[in-house]
Write a protein that holds these residues in place. Structure first.
Motif, mmCIF file in Angstrom:
data_model
loop_
_atom_site.group_PDB
_atom_site.id
_atom_site.type_symbol
_atom_site.label_atom_id
_atom_site.label_comp_id
_atom_site.label_asym_id
_atom_site.label_seq_id
_atom_site.Cartn_x
_atom_site.Cartn_y
_atom_site.Cartn_z
ATOM 1 N N VAL A 37 1.103 -0.783 -0.104
ATOM 2 C CA VAL A 37 -0.224 -0.307 0.241
ATOM 3 C C VAL A 37 0.930 1.141 -0.178
ATOM 4 C CG1 VAL A 37 -1.505 0.883 0.992
ATOM 5 C CG2 VAL A 37 -1.944 -0.755 1.044
ATOM 6 N N VAL A 38 0.252 2.672 -0.748
ATOM 7 C CA VAL A 38 1.736 3.278 -1.208
ATOM 8 C C VAL A 38 0.528 4.147 -0.819
ATOM 9 C CG1 VAL A 38 2.769 5.164 -2.711
ATOM 10 C CG2 VAL A 38 2.742 2.310 -2.682
ATOM 11 N N PRO A 39 0.690 5.314 0.586
ATOM 12 C CA PRO A 39 -0.675 6.215 1.228
ATOM 13 C C PRO A 39 -0.805 7.505 -0.310
ATOM 14 C CG PRO A 39 1.588 5.754 2.433
ATOM 15 C CD PRO A 39 1.718 5.476 0.781
ATOM 16 N N THR A 40 -1.659 7.417 0.053
ATOM 17 C CA THR A 40 -1.993 9.291 -0.865
ATOM 18 C C THR A 40 -1.622 9.984 -0.936
ATOM 19 O OG1 THR A 40 -3.987 9.438 0.021
ATOM 20 C CG2 THR A 40 -4.374 7.651 -1.304
ATOM 21 N N ILE A 41 -0.728 9.868 0.841
ATOM 22 C CA ILE A 41 0.350 11.396 0.866
ATOM 23 C C ILE A 41 1.276 11.883 0.988
ATOM 24 C CG2 ILE A 41 -2.354 12.305 1.790
ATOM 25 C CD1 ILE A 41 -0.641 11.188 4.613
ATOM 26 N N ALA A 42 2.075 10.265 0.349
ATOM 27 C CA ALA A 42 3.437 10.080 -0.180
ATOM 28 C C ALA A 42 4.337 11.589 -0.430
ATOM 29 C CB ALA A 42 3.947 8.754 -0.712
ATOM 30 N N ASP A 43 5.337 11.257 -0.774
ATOM 31 C CA ASP A 43 5.738 12.833 -0.598
ATOM 32 C C ASP A 43 6.157 12.053 -2.859
ATOM 33 O OD1 ASP A 43 6.528 14.138 1.400
ATOM 34 O OD2 ASP A 43 8.163 13.667 1.495
ATOM 35 N N ALA A 44 6.396 11.003 -2.844
ATOM 36 C CA ALA A 44 6.073 10.508 -4.364
ATOM 37 C C ALA A 44 5.324 9.306 -4.696
ATOM 38 C CB ALA A 44 7.974 10.260 -4.469
ATOM 39 N N SER A 45 5.429 8.960 -5.103
ATOM 40 C CA SER A 45 4.603 7.750 -5.892
ATOM 41 C C SER A 45 4.748 6.159 -6.266
ATOM 42 C CB SER A 45 2.991 8.030 -6.841
ATOM 43 O OG SER A 45 2.692 6.606 -6.721
ATOM 44 N N THR A 46 5.174 5.734 -5.454
ATOM 45 C CA THR A 46 5.974 4.438 -5.922
ATOM 46 C C THR A 46 5.485 2.990 -6.038
ATOM 47 O OG1 THR A 46 6.511 4.072 -3.325
ATOM 48 C CG2 THR A 46 8.175 5.830 -4.289
ATOM 49 N N LEU A 47 4.695 3.664 -6.503
ATOM 50 C CA LEU A 47 3.473 2.030 -6.957
ATOM 51 C C LEU A 47 4.440 1.414 -8.272
ATOM 52 C CD1 LEU A 47 1.186 -0.068 -5.529
ATOM 53 C CD2 LEU A 47 -0.573 1.419 -7.016
ATOM 54 N N GLY A 48 4.280 2.614 -9.169
ATOM 55 C CA GLY A 48 4.890 2.440 -10.311
ATOM 56 C C GLY A 48 6.062 1.194 -10.486
ATOM 57 N N VAL A 49 6.915 1.635 -9.224
ATOM 58 C CA VAL A 49 8.111 0.551 -9.180
ATOM 59 C C VAL A 49 7.560 -0.463 -8.851
ATOM 60 C CG1 VAL A 49 10.481 0.887 -7.756
ATOM 61 C CG2 VAL A 49 9.352 3.135 -8.997
ATOM 62 N N ILE A 50 6.782 -0.245 -8.324
ATOM 63 C CA ILE A 50 6.804 -2.136 -6.951
ATOM 64 C C ILE A 50 6.405 -2.414 -7.891
ATOM 65 C CG2 ILE A 50 5.122 -2.365 -5.617
ATOM 66 C CD1 ILE A 50 5.053 -0.453 -4.018
ATOM 67 N N TYR A 51 5.777 -2.300 -8.835
ATOM 68 C CA TYR A 51 4.857 -3.058 -9.889
ATOM 69 C C TYR A 51 6.454 -3.639 -11.242
ATOM 70 C CZ TYR A 51 0.210 -3.313 -9.240
ATOM 71 O OH TYR A 51 -1.514 -3.996 -8.210
ATOM 72 N N GLU A 52 6.675 -3.220 -11.491
ATOM 73 C CA GLU A 52 8.195 -3.068 -12.293
ATOM 74 C C GLU A 52 9.237 -4.211 -11.134
ATOM 75 O OE1 GLU A 52 8.633 0.973 -14.495
ATOM 76 O OE2 GLU A 52 9.836 1.037 -13.660
ATOM 77 N N ARG A 53 9.161 -4.021 -10.051
ATOM 78 C CA ARG A 53 9.641 -5.147 -9.777
ATOM 79 C C ARG A 53 9.152 -6.435 -10.099
ATOM 80 N NH1 ARG A 53 12.637 -3.565 -4.356
ATOM 81 N NH2 ARG A 53 13.305 -4.879 -3.916
ATOM 82 N N GLY A 54 7.448 -6.529 -9.943
ATOM 83 C CA GLY A 54 6.769 -7.663 -10.556
ATOM 84 C C GLY A 54 6.337 -7.982 -9.248
ATOM 85 N N LEU A 55 6.164 -6.986 -8.278
ATOM 86 C CA LEU A 55 5.438 -6.809 -7.186
ATOM 87 C C LEU A 55 3.651 -6.304 -7.287
ATOM 88 C CD1 LEU A 55 7.633 -6.001 -4.836
ATOM 89 C CD2 LEU A 55 6.941 -8.538 -5.205
ATOM 90 N N ILE A 56 2.917 -6.549 -6.862
ATOM 91 C CA ILE A 56 1.913 -5.136 -6.393
ATOM 92 C C ILE A 56 1.125 -4.748 -5.528
ATOM 93 C CG2 ILE A 56 0.503 -8.019 -8.002
ATOM 94 C CD1 ILE A 56 -0.732 -8.571 -5.474
ATOM 95 N N GLY A 57 0.189 -4.032 -5.824
ATOM 96 C CA GLY A 57 0.118 -3.255 -4.404
ATOM 97 C C GLY A 57 -0.770 -2.190 -5.189
ATOM 98 N N VAL A 58 -2.240 -1.280 -4.542
ATOM 99 C CA VAL A 58 -2.808 -0.350 -4.446
ATOM 100 C C VAL A 58 -2.144 0.756 -3.641
ATOM 101 C CG1 VAL A 58 -4.872 -1.605 -4.799
ATOM 102 C CG2 VAL A 58 -4.414 -1.118 -2.169
ATOM 103 N N LYS A 59 -3.626 2.132 -3.920
ATOM 104 C CA LYS A 59 -2.542 3.275 -3.587
ATOM 105 C C LYS A 59 -4.073 3.085 -2.420
ATOM 106 C CE LYS A 59 -1.801 7.236 -5.495
ATOM 107 N NZ LYS A 59 -0.725 8.223 -4.847
ATOM 108 N N GLY A 60 -3.449 4.041 -1.466
ATOM 109 C CA GLY A 60 -4.342 3.670 -0.130
ATOM 110 C C GLY A 60 -4.078 4.976 0.809
ATOM 111 N N PHE A 61 -5.117 4.840 1.993
ATOM 112 C CA PHE A 61 -4.669 6.007 3.604
ATOM 113 C C PHE A 61 -3.124 5.859 3.956
ATOM 114 C CE2 PHE A 61 -8.793 6.617 2.096
ATOM 115 C CZ PHE A 61 -8.981 7.663 1.999
ATOM 116 N N LEU A 62 -3.244 6.548 4.340
ATOM 117 C CA LEU A 62 -1.993 6.396 5.388
ATOM 118 C C LEU A 62 -2.474 6.656 6.657
ATOM 119 C CD1 LEU A 62 1.250 5.681 6.750
ATOM 120 C CD2 LEU A 62 1.861 8.505 6.378
ATOM 121 N N LEU A 63 -2.819 5.931 7.755
ATOM 122 C CA LEU A 63 -3.253 6.011 9.122
ATOM 123 C C LEU A 63 -2.796 6.702 9.753
ATOM 124 C CD1 LEU A 63 -5.213 2.432 9.007
ATOM 125 C CD2 LEU A 63 -6.335 3.937 8.193
ATOM 126 N N THR A 64 -3.444 8.213 10.533
ATOM 127 C CA THR A 64 -3.000 9.229 11.598
ATOM 128 C C THR A 64 -3.115 8.295 12.517
ATOM 129 O OG1 THR A 64 -4.776 9.737 12.027
ATOM 130 C CG2 THR A 64 -4.086 11.256 11.209
#
Length: 562
Positions: free
Chosen positions: A496-523
């Motif tokens: 899970v890559v938080p929507t408020i992260a400084d940079a979205s790294t989800l594309g990198v995660i998929y390029e590594r052959g892994l899976i994920g989604v955008k999501g909330f970073l919980l307080t």
């Protein structure tokens, strides 16, 4: 036998011994005399020893400066009162009707939204005053699931106590109820002979067995049997289906140990960056591909990698043979397929196979390979501020442009290595500098750091990679290095890559052959309510090197301080 290597042990003569002694005495006397004379020279004033010492003494002179105040600046009354945070707060259990409660996916609330474009099946979260702050109960009699791979085929009835699919999909071989378990024979609406044979057919056209297809998207997945059996081919599939009259289909998938989430192709973009899936699949998923001016096919085009594959089986493909069983006219089905073919041509997809009711298209490698059709069409190119700018953004009738290339044969965005080589290779988005704040060096350092962290986790929890845990969520995934270190056929990680992260790294995660989604970073406050939704009691088992570990020990959550 001991062999000593060295000179021959011959005895020295008395003359040699005397000569060595005299030489030693002379050397020692000479060194002592040298250092004595050096000290006398320094103290005489001709050397610089005194001047250096004077400067150092002056600089380090201990004096009390007038602007220093050694009085205390704070008092106990100024400190915040943390007494309440250490009090254990008890939460009441929710009513038993909330056993299957899924936040933002309540049926009663969903029915109040428009039916257009499946809006009512999308996420609709409750207002603050309607949020639950009680303990979600586990189903009565819940037991630990079967370990993988047995869990692929068997699920305890007590864990998902719903039989409707066994009746509704009885002839389609989805799931059967047998005693105290559900059995999943691996069938589906379009593959009644089993997912294995269906996948073998796909593999005769698509290079599934060569590691070139690693990440897949299954739209309208049912109980995710396709994703379950693709795991045998080392293909990691993200499956999704709506929470509709097919009761708990996604819960069945998760209980089987297969990646899945509740979702729908409606009016909102899928929660994935552009160009992340090697393959997308629809097996009678009931998505109106020919409608909405091709908008849903354009969304699939957005998330497919250049050179990726789209598989469509079921209506209208194979209509000449199956139209009677589908209770539709030939003209209706023929017109629907013609629309799909036109949209595929607009997107520059090349049909590479149509056989036995299964059609397969391949996406273009770059925009140079098909510029005329897109430039002259009435459909424009999407204006994206970023490939990752998708969170709760409306879907549009537009074609997502690919990164620029220098030649027609070049893969837009960069060529990926086959899996598993791509797991630790430098992802193209990192190599091309597309992710702000990350470089090749920082990527490699991140891998090393997480290798160290995971080794620490294993000391805290020695069951981590034994097969005891099948589904793991990384709630702040970064570059996905945690999942990369853990990568195994025994488990999968949802990054899970938080929507408020400084940079979205989800594309990198998929390029590594892994899976994920955008999501909330919980307080911290949200974390408390979120953990209440996880329907368990978690007891902290250890704290080591800033690693906190909790264990599920009951049927409700009852927590105080986090």
């Amino acid at each position: 036998m001991i062999i000593l290597l060295g000179g021959v042990g011959m005895a020295r003569s008395p003359i040699e011994n005397k000569t060595r002694t005299i030489l030693f005495v002379v050397v020692v006397f000479g060194l002592c005399s040298f250092f004595y004379l050096l000290g006398v020279w320094q103290r005489s004033g001709f050397g610089r020893g005194d001047s250096i010492a004077a400067v150092v003494n002056e600089q380090t002179k201990c004096v009390r400066l007038p602007n220093l105040n050694f009085e205390t600046h704070h008092s106990a009354s100024d400190l915040p009162n943390y007494t309440a945070s250490y009090e254990v707060k008890s939460f009441e259990p929710c009513h038993a009707e909330y056993t299957d409660y899924t936040p933002c996916e309540e049926q009663k609330r969903a029915m109040t939204f428009p039916r257009d474009n499946m809006i009512y099946r999308e996420r609709h979260c409750p207002p603050e005053k309607e949020k639950l702050y009680c303990l979600i109960p586990a189903p009565k009699g819940y037991v630990a699931p079967f370990p993988w791979p047995k869990s692929r085929d068997y699920v305890f009835y007590a864990n998902v106590p719903h039989k409707s699919l066994t009746v509704e999909k009885a002839i389609q071989n989805w799931v059967h109820y047998e005693g105290n378990v559900f059995r999943f024979p691996g069938g589906g609406t379009q593959f009644p002979q089993g997912a294995d044979k269906y996948i073998d057919h796909l593999a005769s056209v698509i290079p599934i067995n060569e590691g070139k297809v690693r990440t897949a998207l299954d739209t309208g997945c049912g109980v995710a049997s396709l994703g379950a059996y693709l795991l045998k081919k080392n293909v990691l599939t993200v499956s999704f289906a709506p929470k509709d009259n097919h009761e708990s289909q996604v819960q069945f998938a998760l209980e089987r140990g297969v990646p899945a989430y509740i979702g729908v192709l409606g009016s909102i973009k899928l929660p994935f960056p552009s160009r992340v899936f090697d393959m997308a699949h629809c097996s009678r998923c009931l998505i109106p591909w020919s409608g909405s001016d091709g908008m849903y096919m354009m969304e699939v085009d957005r998330v497919l990698r250049p050179g990726g594959y789209w598989i469509l089986s079921g209506p209208p493909i194979g209509w000449k043979i199956h139209y009677k069983g589908w209770q539709r006219t030939k003209d209706d089905l023929r017109n629907e397929q013609r629309k799909i073919e036109r949209f595929a041509e607009l997107l520059c997809w090349k049909k590479i196979s149509e056989k036995d009711g299964i059609a397969i298209w391949r996406k273009r490698l770059n925009d140079k390979s098909c510029p005329r059709k897109q430039d002259n069409s009435k459909v424009g190119k999407c204006e994206l501020t970023s490939d990752n700018d998708v969170w709760y953004k409306k879907m549009e009738v537009c074609i997502t442009p690919l990164p620029e290339v220098k030649s027609v044969s070049e893969v837009a965005g960069g060529q990926l290595q086959p899996f598993p080589q791509r797991l630790n290779a430098v992802p193209p988005r990192i190599a091309l500098g597309s992710v702000p704040g990350f470089s090749v060096q920082s990527y490699q350092e991140d891998n090393k750091l997480w290798q160290k962290h995971v080794n620490g986790y294993k000391k805290t929890n020695d069951l981590l990679d034994t097969g005891r845990y099948r589904n793991i969520m990384d709630m702040n995934a970064g570059l996905g290095s945690f999942a990369a270190v853990l990568e195994s056929t025994k488990l999968w990680v949802m990054n899970v890559v938080p929507t408020i992260a400084d940079a979205s790294t989800l594309g990198v995660i998929y390029e590594r052959g892994l899976i994920g989604v955008k999501g909330f970073l919980l307080t911290q406050g949200h974390m408390t309510s979120y953990m209440l939704m996880m329907s368990s009691v978690y007891t902290r088992t250890s704290v080591s090197s800033k690693i906190y570990s909790w264990k599920w020990t009951g049927s409700y959550v009852q927590r105080g301080q986090l």
